[in-house]
Design a protein around this motif. Structure first.
Motif, PDB file in Angstrom:
ATOM      1  N   ILE A  71      39.194  39.055  51.374  1.00 14.89           N
ATOM      2  CA  ILE A  71      37.764  38.794  51.492  1.00 14.89           C
ATOM      3  C   ILE A  71      37.519  37.335  51.131  1.00 14.89           C
ATOM      4  N   ALA A  72      36.766  36.637  51.969  1.00 11.82           N
ATOM      5  CA  ALA A  72      36.382  35.250  51.694  1.00 11.82           C
ATOM      6  C   ALA A  72      34.865  35.174  51.612  1.00 11.82           C
ATOM      7  N   VAL A  73      34.373  34.404  50.655  1.00 14.18           N
ATOM      8  CA  VAL A  73      32.934  34.165  50.499  1.00 14.18           C
ATOM      9  C   VAL A  73      32.716  32.657  50.588  1.00 14.18           C
ATOM     10  N   GLU A  74      31.790  32.256  51.473  1.00 14.42           N
ATOM     11  CA  GLU A  74      31.566  30.844  51.742  1.00 14.42           C
ATOM     12  C   GLU A  74      30.082  30.514  51.591  1.00 14.42           C
ATOM     13  N   TYR A  75      29.803  29.382  50.939  1.00 14.77           N
ATOM     14  CA  TYR A  75      28.421  28.936  50.763  1.00 14.77           C
ATOM     15  C   TYR A  75      28.241  27.596  51.468  1.00 14.77           C
ATOM     16  N   PHE A  76      27.271  27.525  52.390  1.00  9.98           N
ATOM     17  CA  PHE A  76      26.999  26.309  53.152  1.00  9.98           C
ATOM     18  C   PHE A  76      25.959  25.466  52.418  1.00  9.98           C
ATOM     19  N   ILE A  77      26.392  24.333  51.880  1.00 10.09           N
ATOM     20  CA  ILE A  77      25.481  23.392  51.252  1.00 10.09           C
ATOM     21  C   ILE A  77      24.652  22.689  52.324  1.00 10.09           C
ATOM     22  N   SER A  78      25.279  22.452  53.466  1.00  9.49           N
ATOM     23  CA  SER A  78      24.591  21.929  54.646  1.00  9.49           C
ATOM     24  C   SER A  78      25.268  22.528  55.870  1.00  9.49           C
ATOM     25  N   ASP A  79      24.815  22.162  57.068  1.00  8.97           N
ATOM     26  CA  ASP A  79      25.436  22.694  58.281  1.00  8.97           C
ATOM     27  C   ASP A  79      26.871  22.219  58.454  1.00  8.97           C
ATOM     28  N   THR A  80      27.235  21.125  57.806  1.00 10.23           N
ATOM     29  CA  THR A  80      28.568  20.543  58.000  1.00 10.23           C
ATOM     30  C   THR A  80      29.462  20.625  56.771  1.00 10.23           C
ATOM     31  N   PHE A  81      28.934  21.086  55.625  1.00 11.78           N
ATOM     32  CA  PHE A  81      29.734  21.100  54.395  1.00 11.78           C
ATOM     33  C   PHE A  81      29.549  22.430  53.673  1.00 11.78           C
ATOM     34  N   SER A  82      30.676  23.030  53.243  1.00 12.62           N
ATOM     35  CA  SER A  82      30.612  24.318  52.554  1.00 12.62           C
ATOM     36  C   SER A  82      31.685  24.398  51.481  1.00 12.62           C
ATOM     37  N   LEU A  83      31.533  25.390  50.607  1.00 12.73           N
ATOM     38  CA  LEU A  83      32.535  25.727  49.607  1.00 12.73           C
ATOM     39  C   LEU A  83      32.938  27.182  49.814  1.00 12.73           C
ATOM     40  N   GLU A  84      34.230  27.460  49.667  1.00  7.69           N
ATOM     41  CA  GLU A  84      34.741  28.811  49.952  1.00  7.69           C
ATOM     42  C   GLU A  84      35.718  29.250  48.877  1.00  7.69           C
ATOM     43  N   THR A  85      35.668  30.538  48.548  1.00 14.31           N
ATOM     44  CA  THR A  85      36.660  31.134  47.663  1.00 14.31           C
ATOM     45  C   THR A  85      37.161  32.423  48.298  1.00 14.31           C
ATOM     46  N   ILE A  86      38.378  32.825  47.943  1.00 11.21           N
ATOM     47  CA  ILE A  86      38.984  34.020  48.528  1.00 11.21           C
ATOM     48  C   ILE A  86      39.371  35.004  47.428  1.00 11.21           C
ATOM     49  N   CYS A  87      39.526  36.260  47.843  1.00  9.60           N
ATOM     50  CA  CYS A  87      39.931  37.319  46.920  1.00  9.60           C
ATOM     51  C   CYS A  87      41.016  38.156  47.594  1.00  9.60           C
ATOM     52  N   CYS A  88      42.201  38.170  46.995  1.00  9.20           N
ATOM     53  CA  CYS A  88      43.265  39.052  47.497  1.00  9.20           C
ATOM     54  C   CYS A  88      44.356  39.177  46.437  1.00  9.20           C
ATOM     55  N   VAL A  89      45.192  40.182  46.593  1.00 10.10           N
ATOM     56  CA  VAL A  89      46.395  40.358  45.775  1.00 10.10           C
ATOM     57  C   VAL A  89      47.549  40.577  46.738  1.00 10.10           C
ATOM     58  N   THR A  90      48.614  39.808  46.571  1.00 10.55           N
ATOM     59  CA  THR A  90      49.772  39.936  47.450  1.00 10.55           C
ATOM     60  C   THR A  90      51.023  40.225  46.620  1.00 10.55           C
ATOM     61  N   GLN A  91      51.948  40.958  47.190  1.00 11.35           N
ATOM     62  CA  GLN A  91      53.137  41.410  46.459  1.00 11.35           C
ATOM     63  C   GLN A  91      54.402  40.921  47.163  1.00 11.35           C
ATOM     64  N   HIS A  92      55.395  40.475  46.361  1.00  6.09           N
ATOM     65  CA  HIS A  92      56.612  39.911  46.942  1.00  6.09           C
ATOM     66  C   HIS A  92      57.832  40.276  46.108  1.00  6.09           C
ATOM     67  N   ASP A  93      58.969  40.416  46.796  1.00  4.43           N
ATOM     68  CA  ASP A  93      60.282  40.457  46.163  1.00  4.43           C
ATOM     69  C   ASP A  93      60.951  39.101  46.384  1.00  4.43           C
ATOM     70  N   VAL A  94      61.861  38.738  45.485  1.00  3.35           N
ATOM     71  CA  VAL A  94      62.642  37.516  45.642  1.00  3.35           C
ATOM     72  C   VAL A  94      64.105  37.904  45.735  1.00  3.35           C
ATOM     73  N   ASP A  95      64.740  37.543  46.847  1.00  2.59           N
ATOM     74  CA  ASP A  95      66.139  37.873  47.085  1.00  2.59           C
ATOM     75  C   ASP A  95      66.971  36.604  47.222  1.00  2.59           C
ATOM     76  N   ALA A  96      68.242  36.710  46.860  1.00  2.00           N
ATOM     77  CA  ALA A  96      69.179  35.613  47.090  1.00  2.00           C
ATOM     78  C   ALA A  96      69.581  35.598  48.560  1.00  2.00           C
ATOM     79  N   ILE A  97      69.639  34.408  49.150  1.00  2.00           N
ATOM     80  CA  ILE A  97      70.090  34.274  50.537  1.00  2.00           C
ATOM     81  C   ILE A  97      71.429  33.553  50.638  1.00  2.00           C
ATOM     82  N   SER A  98      71.889  32.981  49.525  1.00  2.00           N
ATOM     83  CA  SER A  98      73.232  32.405  49.454  1.00  2.00           C
ATOM     84  C   SER A  98      73.709  32.485  48.013  1.00  2.00           C
ATOM     85  N   GLY A  99      74.998  32.391  47.815  1.00  2.97           N
ATOM     86  CA  GLY A  99      75.562  32.556  46.480  1.00  2.97           C
ATOM     87  C   GLY A  99      75.720  34.013  46.117  1.00  2.97           C
TER      88      GLY A  99
END
Length: 224
Positions: A71-99
């Motif tokens: 989910i992203a929420v964006e606020y337009f200060i003007s028609d050409t300029f805005s501020l945005e923040t996002i909300c999410c949680v992502t999950q990852h594993d870390v694996d060796a690819i060499s060695g």
């Protein structure tokens, strides 16, 4: 979780601000987006600070990709300029690819990529591209030792929370005149983390990793 909460509170504050009241001939000042987001991290080892286990000299790692709702929420200060923040949680594993190819080193690492970007918009009529940049804070809320580390006596894993920056580009495509639209967005983060593996109270391995993920999103928006 204070940085993440601060981002969300800031987004709510923007939408409630009376100082920049919407004029009748302007589009809405708040835009909400529901997106499917592909998080494509690296995970490359850049430094080995501690190694009492004796990792192979050519050990290298990769964090797996993931697709999550955002989910992203964006606020337009003007028609050409805005501020945005996002909300999410992502999950990852870390694996060796060499060695130690195929060895799982970190399991189920869950990340909140708290991000605020300032965006500059361009009006091309039926399409409104934008570019942006801003600070990011990677907050790891959970991480577990990978299956390959447990036989080595590893009992705990820790990934450090870190600040970085995000660069952004995308496009808003209005659909009709009721505020609905389609959004395509790409962000590139520049951020590291330090990974630590413990055997009891002993720090067994400490490595620094360059994550620098691409974060690619597509979805729908509503501006009001």
């Amino acid at each position: 979780m204070k940085p993440f909460l601060a981002c969300m509170i800031a987004g709510l504050a923007f939408s409630a601000s009376p100082a920049l009241a919407q004029s009748e001939d302007r589009e809405g000042q708040v835009q909400v987006k529901l997106l499917a987001t592909a998080v494509l991290p690296d995970g490359k080892i850049t430094d080995v600070n501690v190694d009492i286990v004796g990792l192979p000299a050519d050990t290298q790692t990769k964090a797996n990709d993931n697709i999550v709702p955002t989910i992203a929420v964006e606020y337009f200060i003007s028609d050409t300029f805005s501020l945005e923040t996002i909300c999410c949680v992502t999950q990852h594993d870390v694996d060796a690819i060499s060695g130690l190819p195929g060895a799982e080193l970190v399991s189920n690492a869950r990340l909140i990529p708290a991000t605020v970007t300032a965006k500059l918009h361009f009006d091309l009529g039926n399409a409104k591209p934008y570019v942006g940049a801003g600070p990011a804070y990677f907050l790891w809320i959970e991480d577990k030792p990978g299956a390959a580390t447990i036989p080595l006596g590893v009992t705990d894993t820790d990934l450090s929370d870190e600040f970085g920056i995000a660069l952004q580009a995308g496009i808003d495509i209005p659909v009709g005149d009721q505020g609905f639209g389609i959004n395509l967005d790409a962000k590139r983060y520049f951020i590291d983390t330090t990974a630590r593996w413990y055997a009891g109270d002993t720090l067994a391995i400490e490595t620094k990793h360059k994550l620098d993920p691409w974060v690619l999103s597509a979805g729908v928006s509503y501006r009001f």
